[in-house]
Each structure stands twice: as structure tokens, then as C-alpha cells.
Write an enzyme that holds these catalytic residues in place. Structure first.
Site, PDB file in Angstrom:
ATOM      1  N   GLY A  45      48.330  24.375  23.181  1.00  0.00           N
ATOM      2  CA  GLY A  45      48.279  23.278  22.458  1.00  0.00           C
ATOM      3  C   GLY A  45      48.526  23.373  21.111  1.00  0.00           C
ATOM      4  N   ASP A  75      46.821  16.959  25.582  1.00  0.00           N
ATOM      5  CA  ASP A  75      46.622  17.897  24.493  1.00  0.00           C
ATOM      6  C   ASP A  75      45.927  17.278  23.344  1.00  0.00           C
ATOM      7  OD1 ASP A  75      47.865  19.480  26.342  1.00  0.00           O
ATOM      8  OD2 ASP A  75      49.206  20.313  24.565  1.00  0.00           O
TER       9      ASP A  75
END
Ligand code: PMV
Length: 325
Positions: free
Chosen positions: A119, A164
Site C-alpha cells: 500500500g 488500500d
């Protein structure tokens, strides 16, 4: 400098109040990547051991000067291409706050490896957004942060599900369904997850694009695979909520078998997953876009060292652990 809670939009402000520093964590997807793009649920948790940092200080120049020493870049956002992710988040946040993107200098630093399923893109966006909101002393809610970072996620990989930016902006375990409100859930018994880096950088955009083409070519097969992943995610949520960690591990193995069928595993991923299982992990799978990046393994505390050593011996370039609680 005062230390504030990680959930605070401003993590630190320098004594003279001139400089604002903000952070955002990394993340792992425990269950459901790829299928989540097609409307199935997924479960993700923040990883606080790695993070992106953004520091802002006033500058007399009219432009915003960005420096990202990790990648050896320094530029003015007015000169950046339209799809530059840092320039994009700066513009989006300033527009949202009705502020002119001018008069400050922004430095970005991250310990989250790029293109490894942790991420990093969303974390940089959230950290920058937090720093700008602190600089202008205007509050952004977790929802605002997530929405702003989502705009930039689109630049990274066309059709992001939004998982994310959501888990990173809210900084808590999430049960996520695309387009729906975030659902939190209880972790009845905290558990350890080992995270091991294959050393292979694999852009999510490529894996997501390949899955899209395969889905277009064999829609029924892929829809059936995504349904099976969705069912695993539902069972995993129940197992986490009832503290059946052995079962969570077993479901991870099942999810990995489906990810292989979906076509997003790789020999490096398979090798690390196998090594973790042989060393006694309760279950293991890739995490994120796949084709490389990081694998995750559920590990009992007493067995962590053994699993970490086995992962290193199998070629992991970095191993860390996070507790899901
Ligand atoms: O590789 P990452 O960490 O960006 O994870 C992406 C997860 C996918 O399901 C593959 C894509 C998405 O947008 O949800």
C-alpha cells in the site's frame, strides 16, 4: 515536539508550529484481493511497522516544491505531469480545502517498499493529505482522506477497488466491499502475521489488467473463482470474530490455491508460501496484487522465529511481523 496519537491528522508539529509532519501506515490484505475488484468482500489490516511520512514547511516561493529523497526526485508541482501521484494528491487536497497549492515545501519519505502489495501509494497520499490539512489547520475526516487518496489510486492502477486507501486512512481492520460503507469487525483473539518480501517488484496495475483480460475471455470461470474467494472471506471474518485462528490459517491456504488459479501467484511467491507452511505456519498466501511482492503467513508466537528463519532461507529479502488486534 509533541507526540500525538497516530489517528490524529497531525502526528507532530514542530515547537515553532512552522513544520508539520504526518504519517500513514502500510497495509496487508488478509483475504480477498483481486476478487474485491469484482464486488466480492476482502479483509485488510494496517501495518504500523512501515509508514510513509510527509513534512511540510512554509516557503516563500509561489509554487509547491516537492522533494522525495528516497527516489532522488525534487520538483515543483506545476512542472509535474498530470499523473504524478504526489502532485495529484497535493492538488486534490488543496482543492478540497479551498486552499491555493502554494507557499509550502513538501518532503516525502517512506519505509514502505514500492510495488510489493503493502500500500505504499495510498500511504504516501494519506500522509501528504494529513500534512496539508495540518498545515492549513483544517480537519479532514478519515472518509475525506480515503476519498482523496482513492482519486490518486486511480492513477496507479485504473480500476482500484478502494481497499488500500480505506484501510490506510481508517487505520483499523476492515471488511471491505467496493462502493459500500466501511465495516469494522472484532478480532476476538489477536494473532501474528509474518510478512515476507519476495524481492520482486510487481506493479498492481499489470496483475489487475491481466486478471481483467482473463475474466473477459472466461467470464464464467472467473466469476466462479471470485465467488469461492468471497465465500472464504466471509468464513475468515467469522473465524477472526470467534478467535479460531487455526481455521483462519486454513482459509488462507484455500485463498492462496484460488489466487494461483486466478493466475496471480509466481514461483517466488509459491516458494515462500511453501517454506512458511513447512516451518509450521498455520496458513500462508500472497498479499496484494501478487506476481511477487509480499507473502503473509499466520504464525503462532512460539513459532515466529522458526518461520522467519525458514522464509529468509527460502530467499525472502525482508521479513517482519505484525499483530492483528
Ligand atoms: O497490490 P496492492 O497492495 O495495491 O493491492 C491491490 C489489491 C487488488 O485487489 C489486487 C486490487 C484492488 O484494487 O483491490
Amino acid at each position: 515536539m509533541s507526540q500525538r496519537s497516530l489517528r490524529d491528522p497531525i502526528f507532530r508539529r514542530s515547537a515553532d508550529s512552522e513544520r508539520v509532519m504526518a504519517f500513514a501506515p502500510g497495509k496487508i490484505i488478509l483475504f480477498g484481493e483481486h476478487a474485491v475488484v469484482y464486488g466480492r468482500p476482502a479483509i485488510a489490516v494496517p501495518v504500523l511497522k512501515v509508514r510513509a511520512e510527509a513534512t511540510i514547511q512554509p516557503a516563500s516561493s509561489k509554487a509547491v516544491l516537492v522533494s522525495a529523497p528516497d527516489i532522488g526526485r525534487q520538483y515543483e508541482i506545476d512542472d509535474a505531469p498530470i499523473d504524478d501521484p504526489i502532485a495529484a494528491i497535493v492538488r486534490a487536497v488543496c482543492e478540497h480545502l479551498s486552499e491555493v497549492p502554494a507557499g509550502f515545501q513538501l518532503q516525502v519519505h517512506s519505509t514502505i517498499p514500492v510495488a510489493r502489495g503493502l500500500g505504499s501509494g495510498a500511504a504516501v497520499s494519506v500522509a501528504v493529505a494529513r500534512a496539508i490539512s495540518g498545515f492549513f489547520q483544517k480537519k479532514l475526516s478519515s472518509e475525506d482522506l480515503s476519498d482523496l487518496a482513492f482519486k490518486v489510486e486511480r492513477l496507479h492502477h485504473g480500476t482500484p477497488s478502494g481497499i488500500d486507501n480505506t484501510v490506510i486512512a481508517f487505520e483499523r481492520p476492515v471488511y471491505f466491499v467496493r462502493g459500500e460503507r466501511i465495516q469494522s469487525f472484532q478480532v476476538a483473539r489477536p494473532f501474528l502475521v509474518a510478512i515476507a518480501d519476495t524481492g520482486v517488484a510487481a506493479p498492481t496495475k499489470v496483475a489487475v489488467g491481466d486478471v481483467r483480460r482473463a475474466w473477459e475471455a472466461q467470464r464464467d470461470r472467473y466469476e466462479a473463482l471470485f465467488d469461492q474467494v468471497g465465500a472464504i472471506v466471509g468464513s475468515a471474518r467469522t473465524a477472526i470474530e470467534t478467535g479460531r485462528i487455526d481455521h483462519v490459517g486454513k482459509l488462507m491456504d484455500e485463498n492462496q490455491a484460488l489466487l494461483r488459479k486466478i493466475g496471480v501467484s509466481s514461483s517466488e511467491v509459491d516458494r515462500l508460501v511453501e517454506a512458511a507452511r513447512k516451518a509450521g505456519a498455520l496458513g500462508a498466501k500472497l498479499s496484494g496484487g501478487g506476481r511477487g511482492g509480499n507473502i503473509i503467513a499466520i504464525v503462532e508466537d512460539a513459532n515466529l522465529e522458526r518461520v522467519e528463519q525458514a522464509l529468509q532461507a527460502a530467499g525472502a529479502v525482508n521479513v517482519m511481523a505484525t499483530r492483528v488486534e
